[in-house]
Design an enzyme around this catalytic site. Sequence first.
Site, PDB file in Angstrom:
ATOM      1  N   HIS A   1       0.867  -1.187   0.000  1.00  9.65           N
ATOM      2  CA  HIS A   1       0.000   0.000   0.000  1.00  9.65           C
ATOM      3  C   HIS A   1       0.899   1.231   0.000  1.00  9.65           C
ATOM      4  O   HIS A   1       2.133   1.107  -0.034  1.00  9.65           O
ATOM      5  CB  HIS A   1      -0.944  -0.028   1.215  1.00  9.65           C
ATOM      6  CG  HIS A   1      -0.235  -0.306   2.501  1.00  9.65           C
ATOM      7  ND1 HIS A   1       0.618   0.591   3.089  1.00  9.65           N
ATOM      8  CD2 HIS A   1      -0.218  -1.414   3.297  1.00  9.65           C
ATOM      9  CE1 HIS A   1       1.114   0.076   4.202  1.00  9.65           C
ATOM     10  NE2 HIS A   1       0.621  -1.149   4.350  1.00  9.65           N
TER      11      HIS A   1
ATOM     12  N   HIS B   1       4.065   1.362   1.995  1.00 11.18           N
ATOM     13  CA  HIS B   1       5.262   0.704   1.444  1.00 11.18           C
ATOM     14  C   HIS B   1       5.865   1.557   0.326  1.00 11.18           C
ATOM     15  O   HIS B   1       7.080   1.618   0.165  1.00 11.18           O
ATOM     16  CB  HIS B   1       4.899  -0.664   0.836  1.00 11.18           C
ATOM     17  CG  HIS B   1       4.423  -1.675   1.822  1.00 11.18           C
ATOM     18  ND1 HIS B   1       3.103  -2.059   1.909  1.00 11.18           N
ATOM     19  CD2 HIS B   1       5.082  -2.392   2.760  1.00 11.18           C
ATOM     20  CE1 HIS B   1       2.979  -2.979   2.848  1.00 11.18           C
ATOM     21  NE2 HIS B   1       4.152  -3.197   3.390  1.00 11.18           N
TER      22      HIS B   1
END
Length: 284
Positions: A34, A37
């Site tokens: 997501h 990251h």
Amino acid sequence: MNTVETIVELQAEIKAARDAGKRIGFVPTMGNLHEGHMILIDQASEECDFVVASIFINPLQFNDIDDLGRYPRTLAADQEHLRDRDCDLLFFPSVDEMYPHGQDAQTTISVPVVSEGLCGDSRPGHFDGVATVVSKLFHMVQPDAAFFGEKDFQQLAVIRKMVDDLNLPFDVVGVPTCREENGLAMSSRNNYLTEDEKNTAGHIYRVLNEISEKIQSGEKNFAELCVLAKQELVGHGFTPDYVEVRDAKTLRPAVETDTDMVVLAAAILGKARLIDNLRINLKQ
Ligand code: PAF
């Protein structure tokens, strides 16, 4: 972006990049990527010339087999996200590639003190599993810098101490937590929440901010603040695991004279165990 599944391929690609004079940045993950990251990848590509990400759902760090079984596996979408940003290489090993002699025969790494308490209490063995896999990945990749989210504050402290204690020769970079509009820290585990629960989940960050404001205005009874915060979370439908104020460097329980602190919380909401934290620096 190339995806490789073996250590031999990984190291050949990295050697070519290093021989070309490139600085290697490494972002270890368990996938289901997501925006939280992606900002790690962005930070890595800002500071390095060749960015390696790994996706490995590490069985050694799960103390609950059901939790391991239901952990989201979304390789195709993850590869797309990584391609959209500046990731150069994805390492996607199998369990056999990582633990060829079996998980029980694996040498393990245990990082004392910082692994104890907080999530270390509710997830026995978890940080040994994290330290072991991260250490293996570090030896495989041999990065110049490695990037981790500050959302997993205790994990970051464990990794920093391991790198320091084992004299590993690279930088560990902590990247600030990415949040939803209501303050909810981004996490793969948010996928377990319903839309209603996602709205409610923002209360964790609110409670952390309330504690931080009170400490900044001179409140010193940390234990009392944490009890009140847990009651507030219960009132919103959470089952709190812990809310604690700790020294930000050592993670020992905070004392009145501390100036660099962190308030950490873990609480269950619906099917998700959520964690979050907020740094409190009284020197600023
Ligand atoms: O934070 C994670 O995703 C994992 O704990 C890590 C650091 C990739 C180790 O498996």
